[in-house]
Design an enzyme around this catalytic site. Sequence first.
Site, PDB file in Angstrom:
ATOM      1  N   TYR A  33       0.826  -1.204   0.000  1.00 41.06           N
ATOM      2  CA  TYR A  33       0.000   0.000   0.000  1.00 41.06           C
ATOM      3  C   TYR A  33       0.858   1.251   0.000  1.00 41.06           C
ATOM      4  CZ  TYR A  33       0.964   0.859   4.979  1.00 41.06           C
ATOM      5  OH  TYR A  33       1.583   1.145   6.174  1.00 41.06           O
ATOM      6  N   ARG A  52       8.187   4.072  -4.668  1.00 35.95           N
ATOM      7  CA  ARG A  52       8.216   3.087  -3.577  1.00 35.95           C
ATOM      8  C   ARG A  52       7.172   2.005  -3.797  1.00 35.95           C
ATOM      9  NH1 ARG A  52       7.657   5.204   2.514  1.00 35.95           N
ATOM     10  NH2 ARG A  52       5.503   5.463   1.843  1.00 35.95           N
ATOM     11  N   ARG A 100      -7.786 -20.235  -2.259  1.00 33.04           N
ATOM     12  CA  ARG A 100      -6.750 -20.100  -1.231  1.00 33.04           C
ATOM     13  C   ARG A 100      -5.709 -21.213  -1.326  1.00 33.04           C
ATOM     14  NH1 ARG A 100      -4.945 -21.430   3.663  1.00 33.04           N
ATOM     15  NH2 ARG A 100      -4.132 -19.740   4.960  1.00 33.04           N
ATOM     16  N   LYS A 148       6.561  -1.998   1.839  1.00 31.47           N
ATOM     17  CA  LYS A 148       5.380  -1.410   2.488  1.00 31.47           C
ATOM     18  C   LYS A 148       4.198  -2.365   2.344  1.00 31.47           C
ATOM     19  CE  LYS A 148       3.253   3.129   3.123  1.00 31.47           C
ATOM     20  NZ  LYS A 148       3.305   3.081   4.585  1.00 31.47           N
ATOM     21  N   GLU A 181      12.244   2.332  14.114  1.00 28.23           N
ATOM     22  CA  GLU A 181      11.340   3.396  13.634  1.00 28.23           C
ATOM     23  C   GLU A 181      10.050   3.322  14.433  1.00 28.23           C
ATOM     24  OE1 GLU A 181       9.969   2.576   9.595  1.00 28.23           O
ATOM     25  OE2 GLU A 181      10.179   0.438   9.972  1.00 28.23           O
ATOM     26  N   LEU A 206      11.247   1.131   7.019  1.00 32.66           N
ATOM     27  CA  LEU A 206      10.652   1.626   5.785  1.00 32.66           C
ATOM     28  C   LEU A 206      11.375   2.929   5.419  1.00 32.66           C
ATOM     29  CD1 LEU A 206       8.240   1.088   3.803  1.00 32.66           C
ATOM     30  CD2 LEU A 206       7.141   2.982   4.987  1.00 32.66           C
TER      31      LEU A 206
HETATM   32  N1  PMP Z   1       7.703   3.718   8.942  1.00 35.99           N
HETATM   33  C1  PMP Z   1       6.580   2.984   8.875  1.00 35.99           C
HETATM   34  C2  PMP Z   1       6.574   1.621   9.472  1.00 35.99           C
HETATM   35  C3  PMP Z   1       5.435   3.510   8.255  1.00 35.99           C
HETATM   36  O1  PMP Z   1       4.306   2.773   8.177  1.00 35.99           O
HETATM   37  C4  PMP Z   1       5.459   4.831   7.732  1.00 35.99           C
HETATM   38  C5  PMP Z   1       4.231   5.420   7.115  1.00 35.99           C
HETATM   39  N2  PMP Z   1       4.037   4.952   5.834  1.00 35.99           N
HETATM   40  C6  PMP Z   1       6.652   5.555   7.833  1.00 35.99           C
HETATM   41  C7  PMP Z   1       7.756   4.974   8.433  1.00 35.99           C
HETATM   42  C8  PMP Z   1       6.757   6.945   7.262  1.00 35.99           C
HETATM   43  O2  PMP Z   1       6.774   6.900   5.863  1.00 35.99           O
HETATM   44  P1  PMP Z   1       6.251   8.103   4.959  1.00 35.99           P
HETATM   45  O3  PMP Z   1       7.074   9.296   5.334  1.00 35.99           O
HETATM   46  O4  PMP Z   1       6.509   7.645   3.572  1.00 35.99           O
HETATM   47  O5  PMP Z   1       4.805   8.305   5.284  1.00 35.99           O
END
Ligand code: PMP
Length: 285
Positions: A33, A52, A100, A148, A181, A206
């Site tokens: 997503y 991305r 499935r 993602k 993060e 991410l």
């Molecule tokens: N880390 C994670 C795990 C996230 O889900 C997000 C949000 N998408 C971010 C960092 C921040 O990414 P972005 O700046 O692209 O929204």
Amino acid sequence: MSRIAYVNGQYLPHRMAHVHIEDRGYQFADGVYEVVTVSSGKLIDEAGHLDRLWRSLGELKIAAPMKREPLKFVMREVIRRNSIFDGIIYMQVTRGVAPRDHPFPDNTAPALVMTAKRLSIPKAAKKAEEGVSVITLPDIRWARRDIKSVSLLPNILAKQEAKDKGAYEAFMVDDAGMVTEGSSTNAWIVDQDGKIITRETSNSILAGITRAALLRELEEKGLEVEIRNFSVDELQNAREVFLTSSTSYVLPVVKVDDHVIGNGHPGSISLNLRGIYQDFMTSGS
Ligand code: PMP
């Protein structure tokens, strides 16, 4: 006005927008997503989000549901049909619908869903003025956090724990005691010498689009950033802490677990960086 969703080629009112029970996103979390901010009617960092998205799809060997230009058209159509001026677009691509079975199905078209919603700018501004609190907890996610994926169980458990403890976000910590993060944000600190620090990108986090945009802006302005891992101890004893994401922008953190950061109010560097990021959003550079 009824909200409109895009579902596999159709624009539908939300209450009529459904996917099949054998969509692999539903059964296996077999999908990816993106969330793109709309600010004053403009898509922020659209190219970065689409790059991305394509990378996530490639890593999981999911075919793109359509070419980039038609996807951009659908995004604009979803914004237009929902009359979004300030808000977000959510888009999700799954491997599609198939009986499935764990292996990838043959000849199955990927599924694309897109929705949009408005966001309250005054509410977000108040949060930034006051700063938010975060908790720390172990990072129990898989080894490919650079993708993602819609498989977000550890992230939602972390966010719920933060919510239960009255915090805005949970910063996750790897086995070495280093901060990875936030559950949906990237983590930053400013050390006691005023140095801005954030973790390097790898499979462990991410690669946030907001993080990248802020780094670009800081480089342009000649502001130094140290890209390296930092520990929970450094986090709790930082001069300033902030987080970044497409929906939070640059958001000051004033408390980490039981540690008050600075004087308990957003730090001047964090606020300055928030301003820099907001200028970037306005200028659309
Ligand atoms: N880390 C994670 C795990 C996230 O889900 C997000 C949000 N998408 C971010 C960092 C921040 O990414 P972005 O700046 O692209 O929204």
